[in-house]
Each structure stands twice: as C-alpha cells, then as structure tokens.
Scaffold this motif. Structure first.
Motif, PDB file in Angstrom:
ATOM      1  N   LEU A 168       4.739  -0.308   4.175  1.00 21.01           N
ATOM      2  CA  LEU A 168       4.014  -1.553   4.424  1.00 21.01           C
ATOM      3  C   LEU A 168       4.944  -2.758   4.410  1.00 21.01           C
ATOM      4  O   LEU A 168       5.939  -2.802   3.668  1.00 21.01           O
ATOM      5  N   LYS A 169       4.575  -3.721   5.242  1.00 17.45           N
ATOM      6  CA  LYS A 169       5.337  -4.959   5.388  1.00 17.45           C
ATOM      7  C   LYS A 169       4.420  -6.144   5.093  1.00 17.45           C
ATOM      8  O   LYS A 169       3.203  -6.045   5.254  1.00 17.45           O
ATOM      9  N   PRO A 170       4.981  -7.284   4.689  1.00 10.48           N
ATOM     10  CA  PRO A 170       4.121  -8.453   4.434  1.00 10.48           C
ATOM     11  C   PRO A 170       3.244  -8.821   5.637  1.00 10.48           C
ATOM     12  O   PRO A 170       2.110  -9.283   5.456  1.00 10.48           O
ATOM     13  N   GLN A 188     -17.478  -2.990   6.304  1.00  4.33           N
ATOM     14  CA  GLN A 188     -17.569  -4.326   5.706  1.00  4.33           C
ATOM     15  C   GLN A 188     -16.205  -5.007   5.574  1.00  4.33           C
ATOM     16  O   GLN A 188     -16.129  -6.201   5.281  1.00  4.33           O
ATOM     17  N   GLY A 189     -15.134  -4.257   5.789  1.00  2.00           N
ATOM     18  CA  GLY A 189     -13.792  -4.822   5.666  1.00  2.00           C
ATOM     19  C   GLY A 189     -13.229  -4.612   4.278  1.00  2.00           C
ATOM     20  O   GLY A 189     -13.967  -4.610   3.286  1.00  2.00           O
ATOM     21  N   THR A 190     -11.916  -4.419   4.220  1.00  2.00           N
ATOM     22  CA  THR A 190     -11.240  -4.274   2.939  1.00  2.00           C
ATOM     23  C   THR A 190      -9.885  -4.971   3.014  1.00  2.00           C
ATOM     24  O   THR A 190      -9.191  -4.871   4.022  1.00  2.00           O
ATOM     25  N   GLN A 191      -9.536  -5.682   1.964  1.00  2.00           N
ATOM     26  CA  GLN A 191      -8.321  -6.482   1.959  1.00  2.00           C
ATOM     27  C   GLN A 191      -7.098  -5.625   1.641  1.00  2.00           C
ATOM     28  O   GLN A 191      -7.101  -4.843   0.680  1.00  2.00           O
ATOM     29  N   VAL A 192      -6.069  -5.805   2.448  1.00  2.00           N
ATOM     30  CA  VAL A 192      -4.756  -5.221   2.174  1.00  2.00           C
ATOM     31  C   VAL A 192      -3.769  -6.377   2.071  1.00  2.00           C
ATOM     32  O   VAL A 192      -3.655  -7.184   3.004  1.00  2.00           O
ATOM     33  N   SER A 193      -3.091  -6.474   0.937  1.00  2.00           N
ATOM     34  CA  SER A 193      -2.121  -7.548   0.723  1.00  2.00           C
ATOM     35  C   SER A 193      -0.778  -6.925   0.371  1.00  2.00           C
ATOM     36  O   SER A 193      -0.707  -6.089  -0.537  1.00  2.00           O
ATOM     37  N   LEU A 235      -3.426  -4.627  -3.461  1.00  2.00           N
ATOM     38  CA  LEU A 235      -2.151  -5.326  -3.412  1.00  2.00           C
ATOM     39  C   LEU A 235      -1.021  -4.331  -3.637  1.00  2.00           C
ATOM     40  O   LEU A 235      -1.065  -3.536  -4.575  1.00  2.00           O
ATOM     41  N   VAL A 236      -0.008  -4.375  -2.780  1.00  2.00           N
ATOM     42  CA  VAL A 236       1.126  -3.461  -2.879  1.00  2.00           C
ATOM     43  C   VAL A 236       2.402  -4.194  -2.490  1.00  2.00           C
ATOM     44  O   VAL A 236       2.350  -5.169  -1.720  1.00  2.00           O
ATOM     45  N   GLN A 237       3.513  -3.732  -3.014  1.00  2.00           N
ATOM     46  CA  GLN A 237       4.800  -4.323  -2.649  1.00  2.00           C
ATOM     47  C   GLN A 237       5.266  -3.790  -1.300  1.00  2.00           C
ATOM     48  O   GLN A 237       4.892  -2.688  -0.888  1.00  2.00           O
ATOM     49  N   ALA A 238       6.095  -4.555  -0.648  1.00  2.00           N
ATOM     50  CA  ALA A 238       6.658  -4.123   0.627  1.00  2.00           C
ATOM     51  C   ALA A 238       7.342  -2.761   0.450  1.00  2.00           C
ATOM     52  O   ALA A 238       8.030  -2.532  -0.547  1.00  2.00           O
ATOM     53  N   GLY A 239       7.105  -1.896   1.423  1.00  2.00           N
ATOM     54  CA  GLY A 239       7.640  -0.543   1.362  1.00  2.00           C
ATOM     55  C   GLY A 239       6.687   0.455   0.746  1.00  2.00           C
ATOM     56  O   GLY A 239       6.922   1.671   0.822  1.00  2.00           O
ATOM     57  N   GLY A 240       5.626  -0.032   0.149  1.00  2.00           N
ATOM     58  CA  GLY A 240       4.648   0.830  -0.498  1.00  2.00           C
ATOM     59  C   GLY A 240       3.651   1.429   0.469  1.00  2.00           C
ATOM     60  O   GLY A 240       3.733   1.242   1.691  1.00  2.00           O
ATOM     61  N   SER A 241       2.683   2.169  -0.090  1.00  2.00           N
ATOM     62  CA  SER A 241       1.684   2.870   0.719  1.00  2.00           C
ATOM     63  C   SER A 241       0.283   2.619   0.169  1.00  2.00           C
ATOM     64  O   SER A 241       0.105   2.363  -1.023  1.00  2.00           O
ATOM     65  N   LEU A 242      -0.676   2.725   1.070  1.00  2.00           N
ATOM     66  CA  LEU A 242      -2.086   2.653   0.711  1.00  2.00           C
ATOM     67  C   LEU A 242      -2.854   3.611   1.606  1.00  2.00           C
ATOM     68  O   LEU A 242      -2.394   3.939   2.708  1.00  2.00           O
ATOM     69  N   ARG A 243      -4.038   3.999   1.155  1.00  2.00           N
ATOM     70  CA  ARG A 243      -4.933   4.812   1.982  1.00  2.00           C
ATOM     71  C   ARG A 243      -6.303   4.158   2.000  1.00  2.00           C
ATOM     72  O   ARG A 243      -6.904   3.935   0.951  1.00  2.00           O
TER      73      ARG A 243
END
Length: 128
Positions: free
Chosen positions: A86-88, A120-125, A11-19
């Motif tokens: 990132l965007k919603p 297997q898939g991974t959730q990005v919120s 879970l990340v806020q809009a504008g954030g990043s994930l890898r």
C-alpha cells in the motif's frame, strides 16, 4: 434487491497490507460481475478492480495492478479485495459493487453506470 455489507479497512503504514470484504444478502449475487471502486477526498469515485461472474476474467486500474487482487467466494456470497504494498495515494473510501447485467463469462464492467448495487464504503488510510 441485493444488500452489500463491507468490512475490513483501517489505518496501515506504507508497504503494508489490508483485506476488504463485501458480503451480499442474496444468492443472485453469484450470477453477476463484481467490482471495487474508491473515492479520495475531493476526487471522483474511480474504478479499482472487477471480476466476472464466472471468475474467469479480472481487470484492474493501472495504479493498483500487481498490488491488489479481487476474488470471490460464491458459497459465502462474498467478494474480497486484497491490498498489498500500500501507498499513501491509495488512501480513500473503498466501495464494492454488483454489476447491472450478467454479460459474458469474461465481462468485467469498468464504469460506475454498469453497477447497480453498492456497499456502504470502508475507509483505507495509508501513512507514509
């Protein structure tokens, strides 16, 4: 047979990043193109990004172009997806995949049927 194990996401806020990471079980992974897809609730699984086996070519879906980056580390048998700004609407389950055929050094498959093995898939919120 190639097994893909995904990690990352969250879970990340809009504008954030994930890898996101996707580790393959077989060395043959390095001989094929790789890709990422995503599936939001109530929607079809859609193409996000692809990378040729040579690393010389990439392709991205329009909504993520300029924000996401696909890469691979063949020595570690791992493919990555860097998600920036990132965007919603990026909220989805993300899947990595390995292409069915090797193709040319610039081959970047864009549709699900061109991939044989899936993670297997991974959730990005992404919250607004």
């Amino acid at each position: 047979q190639v097994q893909l194990v995904q990690s990352g996401g969250g879970l990340v806020q809009a504008g954030g990043s994930l890898r996101l990471s996707c580790a393959a079980s077989a060395r043959t992974f390095t001989m094929y193109p790789v890709g990422w897809f995503r599936q939001a609730p109530g929607k079809e699984r859609e193409f996000v990004a692809a990378l040729s086996w040579s690393g010389r070519a990439t392709d991205y879906a329009g909504p993520v172009k300029g924000r996401f980056t696909i890469s691979r580390d063949d020595a570690k048998k791992t493919v990555f997806l860097q998600l920036n700004s990132l965007k919603p609407e990026d909220t989805a389950v993300y899947y990595c995949a390995v292409g069915t055929v090797r193709g040319s050094a610039y081959y970047t498959p864009l549709v699900r049927d061109e991939y044989s093995y899936w993670g297997q898939g991974t959730q990005v919120s992404v919250s607004s």
